[in-house]
Write a protein that holds these residues in place. Structure first.
Motif, PDB file in Angstrom:
ATOM      1  N   ALA A 180       0.831  -1.175  -0.127  1.00 21.97           N
ATOM      2  CA  ALA A 180      -0.074  -0.089   0.046  1.00 21.97           C
ATOM      3  C   ALA A 180       0.875   1.305   0.033  1.00 21.97           C
ATOM      4  O   ALA A 180       0.257   2.297  -0.237  1.00 21.97           O
ATOM      5  N   GLY A 181       2.128   1.351   0.056  1.00 18.17           N
ATOM      6  CA  GLY A 181       3.079   2.300   0.192  1.00 18.17           C
ATOM      7  C   GLY A 181       4.230   1.992   0.883  1.00 18.17           C
ATOM      8  O   GLY A 181       4.977   1.265   0.673  1.00 18.17           O
ATOM      9  N   VAL A 182       4.277   2.760   2.060  1.00 23.39           N
ATOM     10  CA  VAL A 182       5.529   2.752   2.950  1.00 23.39           C
ATOM     11  C   VAL A 182       4.942   2.570   4.598  1.00 23.39           C
ATOM     12  O   VAL A 182       4.056   3.442   5.012  1.00 23.39           O
ATOM     13  N   SER A 183       5.636   1.761   5.364  1.00 24.91           N
ATOM     14  CA  SER A 183       5.404   1.623   6.576  1.00 24.91           C
ATOM     15  C   SER A 183       6.769   1.822   7.449  1.00 24.91           C
ATOM     16  O   SER A 183       7.575   1.251   7.106  1.00 24.91           O
ATOM     17  N   LEU A 184       6.580   2.702   8.535  1.00 26.78           N
ATOM     18  CA  LEU A 184       7.712   2.953   9.181  1.00 26.78           C
ATOM     19  C   LEU A 184       7.342   2.926  10.724  1.00 26.78           C
ATOM     20  O   LEU A 184       6.331   3.442  11.185  1.00 26.78           O
ATOM     21  N   GLU A 185       8.469   2.526  11.326  1.00 20.58           N
ATOM     22  CA  GLU A 185       8.189   2.687  12.990  1.00 20.58           C
ATOM     23  C   GLU A 185       9.365   3.392  13.714  1.00 20.58           C
ATOM     24  O   GLU A 185      10.461   3.132  12.934  1.00 20.58           O
ATOM     25  N   ILE A 186       9.052   4.117  14.474  1.00 19.26           N
ATOM     26  CA  ILE A 186      10.207   5.143  15.050  1.00 19.26           C
ATOM     27  C   ILE A 186      10.029   5.214  16.565  1.00 19.26           C
ATOM     28  O   ILE A 186       8.953   5.175  17.036  1.00 19.26           O
ATOM     29  N   GLU A 187      11.242   5.288  17.295  1.00 20.58           N
ATOM     30  CA  GLU A 187      11.368   4.999  18.487  1.00 20.58           C
ATOM     31  C   GLU A 187      12.428   6.010  19.013  1.00 20.58           C
ATOM     32  O   GLU A 187      13.343   5.930  18.574  1.00 20.58           O
ATOM     33  N   GLY A 188      12.096   6.723  20.230  1.00 22.38           N
ATOM     34  CA  GLY A 188      12.837   7.708  20.737  1.00 22.38           C
ATOM     35  C   GLY A 188      12.073   8.568  21.664  1.00 22.38           C
ATOM     36  O   GLY A 188      11.053   8.704  21.826  1.00 22.38           O
ATOM     37  N   PRO A 189      12.736   9.630  21.846  1.00 16.03           N
ATOM     38  CA  PRO A 189      12.375  10.715  22.937  1.00 16.03           C
ATOM     39  C   PRO A 189      11.226  11.585  22.079  1.00 16.03           C
ATOM     40  O   PRO A 189      11.448  11.613  20.900  1.00 16.03           O
ATOM     41  N   ALA A 190      10.314  12.015  22.856  1.00 12.63           N
ATOM     42  CA  ALA A 190       9.024  12.612  22.439  1.00 12.63           C
ATOM     43  C   ALA A 190       9.334  13.860  21.412  1.00 12.63           C
ATOM     44  O   ALA A 190       8.935  13.795  20.240  1.00 12.63           O
ATOM     45  N   GLN A 191      10.330  14.579  21.970  1.00 10.25           N
ATOM     46  CA  GLN A 191      10.644  15.872  21.330  1.00 10.25           C
ATOM     47  C   GLN A 191      11.320  15.451  19.728  1.00 10.25           C
ATOM     48  O   GLN A 191      11.067  16.011  18.674  1.00 10.25           O
ATOM     49  N   ALA A 192      12.172  14.256  20.116  1.00  4.18           N
ATOM     50  CA  ALA A 192      12.824  13.821  18.466  1.00  4.18           C
ATOM     51  C   ALA A 192      11.865  13.425  17.616  1.00  4.18           C
ATOM     52  O   ALA A 192      12.082  13.602  16.478  1.00  4.18           O
ATOM     53  N   ILE A 193      10.729  12.786  18.162  1.00  9.01           N
ATOM     54  CA  ILE A 193      10.004  12.064  17.128  1.00  9.01           C
ATOM     55  C   ILE A 193       9.073  13.245  16.605  1.00  9.01           C
ATOM     56  O   ILE A 193       8.717  13.219  15.285  1.00  9.01           O
ATOM     57  N   GLU A 194       8.856  14.380  17.566  1.00 17.84           N
ATOM     58  CA  GLU A 194       7.929  15.371  16.807  1.00 17.84           C
ATOM     59  C   GLU A 194       8.739  16.137  15.863  1.00 17.84           C
ATOM     60  O   GLU A 194       8.182  16.757  14.803  1.00 17.84           O
TER      61      GLU A 194
END
Length: 770
Positions: free
Chosen positions: A50-64
């Motif tokens: 369907a496209g691209v799937s990604l998972e990201i993990e880390g501090p909330a500010q870095a994710i933002e």
């Protein structure tokens, strides 16, 4: 979209982001990898069906910050159309990786068009110190084949025809290096491990390989030979565009007496030397799509043989768009005719063995390579109309096209019309419009067409639940639709044009669609082509059409503008029309033809009535002495347009009047035509009358819009490939405080029908109403 936050900025979070859009084959995964790594995030990214799937993990500010940068820093042609965000449990994952694709689940990822050679690859190609010096299959994440080589989605090397070429150690190192622009570039190759070039003679014997093959082809072109070159999406026929004898020989062998040839020129500077190029046109020429752009020729382009575009003020010009083309043009330094590798209206050849058979007697030699082409893709053609791009043939660089269509839930297939055919698929809230196939008049094109239908279905791994087609009962596409054993939605031809234009402009109803073309099967079984159709939330209604006239000889009249002229003159003057010896269409008849044609017109035998604006253009072309017999579709109408652009004086003609006629109005052009005949007899130049004809038609569109009371007016159908007609109509509508729309991404001609058919089948308000 900002990530969920917590009271502690350093709290670790894990999110999954499912993204759809132009995100495969455009460097999106490496882009995500760089962003995530720079923000110190862990996780992974992968292609999906369907496209691209990604998972990201880390501090909330870095994710933002990552999510903000994802929107701000994404670069075309990559684009995110939709996303879904999910909160996951933290896994204490610190590294970020590109992982193997997931091929299960739905299959709706956008397949990207083929992309022209980027500047970085071109620099390597011409650098003697680079290991890819003169390698004609140099690509990276930002350029090269996509659609033409893909077998299935997700887009990975083993699902393309590149799977037969195992990467060497150095190419594999680039592929796995996050700092390289070839990081996860699925077409990555070099002279040691990639496709190879060869020159064949007419018997299929290898004459030369690698760069020597290219040098010998260059010599052959200098001699005036015709070379068949296997390009990105199929074969092209090349010849020296300066050599009139060579161009004439190509016309004779290809049986193409008058239709213009496209040109490939070495550089933008060379293009400027032979054509007038505005800023918008320059942008198209150098774009990643690198289409053929229709440009006004310079007053005296002495470097171009007259036979390239006879009696035509426009030149179709493109720049080199593959490394192979760049190398050849760099070696030659002069323009080439670069036309489709086929005979007549057959599909372009994509296989070198087929080329030997189907281009036998046409090409003198064959420059081939061993990278298979899976999907044939011709060169795209665009024109700037009213300051904006209009795609006339949607193919290489532009196809497939994906459009938002939220109403589509169940898979749908649309099979287009008979001419300029394209196929469309409706799946998961989107319409996918495939590339140009061609006219379905011969067995070879029909076979290619059936293959394109199957390819599209296999690419997206769907089984349609309904099939849409034209209402014409004798179209090959209609018969194919009936053979699927599925519910068939037969779509009115001109309504499909209007719906395609509405899709192109993101319009809901109400709108007045002005659907003008050569012909199409009308709801009453007659030939339509000059229709005014209102579409709103309640459905559609034809509110008017151009005054009908007869075409003596039926289909023959579509190839002989003089017959359309006789029919139009008969509608104005009755039987006296066949005695107007001073008029070119009458004077062109042999003595034995007159009584036969007179009987056809008087009795209506083999002389179907039509409301076609295209045939009205034919009639005017013939009356003004511009074209009596056409060697290709649209030749007569083009002659009227080009004559209008040469007008040095202004004249006026009566604007066609509107009268009530049952359920729909009639737009009566007869007084206008009578005035054209009178002025022509009086010696008024054909150019001035051609310009006035365009002006009168634009006035009729405004008058009809005012009468209907609909301020939004959509111009659609093949007649609006005519820049003068479109631009004058747009200006006149704006002057009347009305809102004009015209085509941009979807062709206004029959190449856009399949998109409109999908919209109809998906439940667009399509009930015919009183």
């Amino acid at each position: 979209m900002s990530a969920p936050t917590s009271s502690m900025a350093e709290d670790r979070q894990r999110l999954r982001l499912d993204v759809s859009g132009a995100v495969q084959g455009v460097g999106f995964r490496p882009f995500v990898h760089r962003l995530a790594t720079s923000e110190g995030l862990g996780g992974f990214v992968r292609n999906t069906g369907a496209g691209v799937s990604l998972e990201i993990e880390g501090p909330a500010q870095a994710i933002e910050r990552f999510l903000d940068r994802l929107d701000a820093e994404i670069a075309p042609p990559a684009a995110i159309h939709a996303r879904q965000l999910h909160r996951l449990s933290v896994r204490e994952e610190r590294a970020f990786a590109i992982v193997a694709s997931a091929s299960d689940g739905e299959c709706s990822a956008l397949v990207m068009p083929d992309l022209a050679t980027c500047a970085a690859c071109l620099a390597e190609l011409l650098d003697p110190a680079d290991r890819r010096y003169r390698y004609p299959f140099t690509t990276c994440m930002h350029c090269g084949p996509r659609y033409s080589i893909i077998e299935a989605v997700p887009y990975d090397r083993h699902r393309t025809t590149m799977r037969r070429f195992a990467m060497c150690t150095r190419c594999r190192d680039e592929y796995e290096d996050p700092a390289s622009r070839r990081f996860h570039a699925e077409t990555n190759a070099c002279p040691d491990c990639g496709p190879q070039l060869a020159l064949w003679n007419r018997q299929g014997e290898v004459v030369a390989t690698a760069h020597q093959a290219l040098l010998q082809v260059a010599d052959a072109l200098r001699r005036g030979d015709i070379v068949a070159l296997k390009g990105l999406g199929g074969f092209q026929l090349l010849v020296d565009a300066r050599n009139e004898a060579a161009v004439r020989r190509l016309r004779e062998r290809k049986a193409r007496p008058g239709k213009p040839f496209a040109l490939m020129v070495p550089s933008l500077g060379e293009a400027r030397a032979i054509a007038q190029i505005g800023h918008g046109e320059e942008q198209r020429l150098v774009s990643g799509a690198a289409p053929i752009v229709l440009l006004r020729a310079s007053p005296a382009p002495t470097s171009i043989a007259p036979g390239v575009a006879p009696a035509n003020p426009l030149l179709g010009i493109m720049l080199p768009y593959t490394p192979l083309h760049h190398l050849l043009m760099h070696e030659l330094g002069f323009p080439l005719v670069a036309t489709s590798g086929n005979r007549g209206e057959e599909p372009i050849v994509i296989d070198e063995a087929q080329a030997l058979a189907r281009l036998d007697g046409l090409a003198d030699s064959f420059l081939v390579h061993d990278r298979p082409i899976l999907h044939r893709v011709d060169d795209s053609v665009v024109r700037l109309i009213a300051g904006q791009e209009t795609v006339l043939r949607r193919a290489r660089g532009y196809a497939p096209l994906s459009l938002d269509a939220p109403a589509i839930s169940a898979p749908l297939l649309a099979l287009g019309g008979h001419q300029k055919n394209t196929v469309a698929l409706g799946v998961n809230g989107r319409i996918v419009l495939g590339p140009h196939v061609g006219d379905l008049g011969d067995a070879e094109t029909r076979a290619a067409y059936a293959s394109s239908v199957e390819d599209l279905l296999q690419l997206y791994r769907v089984q349609p639940q309904a099939v849409a087609c034209d209402r014409h009962p004798d179209y090959y596409s209609t018969r194919l639709a009936e053979g699927f054993g599925l519910p068939v939605r037969r779509v009115p031809h001109h309504l499909a044009h209007v719906l395609a234009g509405m899709l192109d402009n993101g319009l809901d109803g109400p709108v007045l669609g002005v659907a003008w073309d050569g012909n199409g099967y009308g709801d009453d079984g007659t030939l339509w082509g000059g229709e005014f159709i209102v579409v709103d939330e309640a459905g559609y209604r034809r509110v008017a059409q151009l005054w009908p006239f007869r075409l003596p000889g039926g289909e023959v009249a579509m190839r002989e503008p003089r017959r359309a002229a006789l029919g139009a003159l008969h509608a104005v003057f009755g039987e006296a029309a066949l005695s107007m010896d001073a008029l070119a269409p009458v004077a062109s008849l042999a003595p034995a033809e007159r009584p036969v044609l007179a009987r056809m017109l008087a009795r209506g035998v083999n002389a179907p009535a039509t409301s076609s604006a295209g045939r009205l253009f034919d009639a005017v072309a013939s009356i003004l002495g511009l074209c009596q017999k056409a060697s290709f579709e649209g030749e007569a109408a083009m002659a009227v347009e080009f004559a209008a652009t040469r007008a040095e004086s202004a004249v006026s003609l009566p604007t066609p009047t509107v009268s009530e006629a049952g359920d729909a109005c009639l737009v009566d052009w007869r007084p206008m035509l009578a005035a054209i005949v009178e002025a022509h007899r009086a010696g008024v130049p054909a150019e001035a009358l051609a310009a006035a004809f365009h002006e009168a038609l634009a006035g009729a569109i405004v008058a009809m819009a005012m009468r209907v009371g609909q301020p939004r007016v959509l111009l659609t159908g093949g007649c609006f490939q005519n820049a003068r007609l479109t631009e004058r109509s747009v200006q006149r509508l704006r002057d009347a405080s009305l809102i004009p729309y015209w085509h941009h991404r979807i062709p206004p001609n029959d190449g856009g029908l399949a998109a409109g058919q999908i919209a109809f089948a998906a439940g667009f308000p399509t009930e015919e109403r009183d």
